[in-house]
Design an enzyme around this catalytic site. Structure first.
Site, PDB file in Angstrom:
ATOM      1  N   LYS A  67       0.854  -1.189   0.000  1.00  0.00           N
ATOM      2  CA  LYS A  67       0.000   0.000   0.000  1.00  0.00           C
ATOM      3  C   LYS A  67       0.892   1.243   0.000  1.00  0.00           C
ATOM      4  O   LYS A  67       1.956   1.241   0.633  1.00  0.00           O
ATOM      5  CB  LYS A  67      -0.899  -0.034   1.238  1.00  0.00           C
ATOM      6  N   SER A 142      -9.735   1.478   2.522  1.00  0.00           N
ATOM      7  CA  SER A 142      -8.853   2.264   1.693  1.00  0.00           C
ATOM      8  C   SER A 142      -7.772   1.451   0.987  1.00  0.00           C
ATOM      9  O   SER A 142      -7.137   1.967   0.058  1.00  0.00           O
ATOM     10  CB  SER A 142      -8.198   3.360   2.528  1.00  0.00           C
ATOM     11  N   SER A 166      -9.937  -0.972   6.675  1.00  0.00           N
ATOM     12  CA  SER A 166      -9.337  -0.793   5.356  1.00  0.00           C
ATOM     13  C   SER A 166      -8.608  -2.002   4.778  1.00  0.00           C
ATOM     14  O   SER A 166      -8.252  -1.972   3.604  1.00  0.00           O
ATOM     15  CB  SER A 166      -8.374   0.386   5.377  1.00  0.00           C
TER      16      SER A 166
HETATM   17  N1  GLN Z   1     -13.239   3.509   5.875  1.00  0.00           N
HETATM   18  C1  GLN Z   1     -12.705   3.948   7.135  1.00  0.00           C
HETATM   19  C2  GLN Z   1     -12.408   5.416   7.071  1.00  0.00           C
HETATM   20  O1  GLN Z   1     -12.737   5.993   6.112  1.00  0.00           O
HETATM   21  C3  GLN Z   1     -11.494   3.149   7.495  1.00  0.00           C
HETATM   22  C4  GLN Z   1     -10.295   3.569   6.780  1.00  0.00           C
HETATM   23  C5  GLN Z   1      -9.092   2.788   7.184  1.00  0.00           C
HETATM   24  O2  GLN Z   1      -9.185   1.744   7.841  1.00  0.00           O
HETATM   25  N2  GLN Z   1      -7.936   3.312   6.851  1.00  0.00           N
HETATM   26  O3  GLN Z   1     -11.866   5.994   7.961  1.00  0.00           O
END
Ligand code: GLN
Length: 478
Positions: A67, A142, A166
């Site tokens: 990532k 994400s 994410s």
């Molecule tokens: N979807 C969640 C957010 O928008 C989690 C994102 C993540 O785990 N980085 O914060």
């Protein structure tokens, strides 16, 4: 042989028997990237070709996608944000160093939501990644680029990060396995921080066996991350034994509510029946503070994010934008211009929400309250784990949604994290693995949660389920 479609453990066998070389595997994966990457857009950028010398003796000369928030020494790393354009970290993240020592072939840096803010990989400065099962849909987020790359066989495995889901939600949307380890299990040194009390790095793989192997490589104490815990790392492959007989598996009633897609509910219910048939004891449990999890998370996570993002000022990292005119003082104007042009819309929204929650006068009402409710959510789990070994739920309330469907309504996007964020708020480990497909052919994910540092329990239950059903074997045609 289509080497790129194999798992890391299958490839490791072939490598051990000298039937293939690391270069063969690398070429197969690069060939697949040439074929499909234009359609999927899984990568922020591809890595330069590795040096294959001496790799055959390393334990894991296997292609890996990282990532784009994991620092690689000397390679541009941007968190998919314009504000970090040109930033080349002077060091490797600890997980990257460990992978390199194991002989990993870094294939590229995977696309993501800007600074990991999101559930769809639509907020990236590089544009959205597409779901390989249906190119009109999001891959989740994400870590959507990493999940799509694994599903589309553009890498053998990948590392993502999980602050509120994410790793697990994109794993569910793309039909792969994703694991968020216990807070403290994996060093975050060199992970560009989103919310430091929630962030964890974890494996995204084609099956449970690979997740166990990849976790073993990256887990363990690191003096460079004060939150990493000094506990021995077990040999997780020992947990891959198909034994759930007598285990107590809790089903929290608060997770089966309005908003849960009937096809997802059906697949998860069928998965619970499979575990029961294998001898697990299914127990109805309650996690009463679940309804407060989304609100609590979006206070705590944005507060920490607003503080973590304060460092991007055009002086120390990445991009600097010169102001067109002097409005206040040259340095203040430069900060403002850099942040205005460097951050995308969602990042700005989060900085504002978090700054507000932390500001004098509102701190007690929002941030402090959020911390208190976080404790209550954690206590729900402490209590549940006094009577059950594992908790099973859906990973996400729906299958992958359409690109653009939720971008105009941030709240509906935030609500898609409802089943994943409690594990981050309480620090416990959780895994998502495929448990079926919708009528439309979209993958559905099953989430399993366990006590802190009980990753072995996750692997036991997940492996037993996987071997009994074989959903992971369905290959995405792209
Ligand atoms: N979807 C969640 C957010 O928008 C989690 C994102 C993540 O785990 N980085 O914060």
């Amino acid at each position: 042989m289509n080497l790129h479609t194999l798992t890391a453990h299958a490839l490791q066998e072939l490598l051990l028997n000298r039937q293939v070389s690391p270069a063969d595997i690398y070429r197969a994966v690069r060939g697949q990237i040439d074929l499909v990457e234009k359609k999927v857009g899984a990568f922020a950028r591809l890595a330069p070709a590795p040096d294959f010398n001496g790799l055959a003796d390393k334990p894991f000369p296997i292609p890996v996608a990282l990532k784009d928030n994991l620092c690689i020494s000397g390679q541009e790393t941007t968190c998919a944000s314009k504000i970090l354009t040109g930033f080349r970290p002077p060091y490797d993240a600890t997980v990257v160093r460990r992978l390199k020592e194991a002989g990993a072939l870094i294939i590229g840096q995977a696309n993501m939501d800007e600074f990991a803010f999101g559930s769809s990989t639509e907020s990236s400065c590089y544009g959205p990644t597409k779901n390989p099962w249906d190119l009109t849909r999001v891959p989740g987020g994400s870590s959507g680029g990493a999940a799509a790359a694994v599903a589309a066989h553009e890498t053998i495995w990948a590392l993502g990060s999980d602050t509120g889901g994410s790793i697990r939600q994109p794993a569910a949307f793309c039909g792969i396995v994703g694991l968020k380890p216990t807070y403290g299990r994996v060093s975050r040194y060199g992970l560009i921080a989103f919310a430091s009390s929630l962030d964890q790095i974890g494996p995204m793989t084609k099956d449970v066996t690979d997740a166990a192997r990849l976790l073993k490589i990256i887990a363990g104490h690191d003096p460079l991350d004060a939150t990493s815990v000094d506990l021995p790392v077990p040999d997780y492959t020992q947990s891959l034994r198909c034994e759930v007989k007598g285990m107590r598996v809790g089903i929290p009633r608060e997770y089966f509510i309005a908003g849960l897609d009937p096809e997802v509910a059906e697949a998860v219910t069928a998965a619970i029946a499979v575990l029961k048939k294998q001898g697990a004891q299914i127990v109805d449990i309650s996690l009463p503070h679940t309804p407060y999890a989304v609100a609590t998370y979006y206070i705590v996570a944005t507060a920490e994010a607003s503080s973590n993002l304060g460092r991007y000022d055009g002086v120390r990292y990445g991009r600097r934008v010169r102001p067109p005119e002097i409005r206040q003082t040259p340095i203040i104007d430069m900060f403002e211009e850099t942040r205005d042009q460097g951050f995308g819309e969602e990042a700005k929204r989060r900085i504002m929400l978090g700054t507000y929650a932390l500001s004098a006068g509102y701190y007690d009402a929002y941030y402090l309250k959020g911390l208190k409710v976080r404790t209550l959510i954690k206590r729900d789990f402490d209590q549940a784990f006094q009577t059950v070994d594992a908790i099973v739920t859906p990973t996400a309330p729906t299958t992958a949604f359409k690109i653009g469907e939720k971008t105009a309504d941030p709240l509906s996007m935030y609500l898609s994290d409802i089943y994943t964020i409690s594990a981050n708020l309480s620090g416990i480990p959780a895994i998502s693995l495929p448990c079926g497909f919708s009528q439309a052919g979209l993958p559905i994910g099953l989430q399993i949660m366990a006590k802190p540092f009980a990753e072995e329990t996750l692997f036991r239950v997940a492996f037993a389920y996987e071997q009994a059903t074989g959903w992971h074997k369905r290959v995405c045609q792209i």
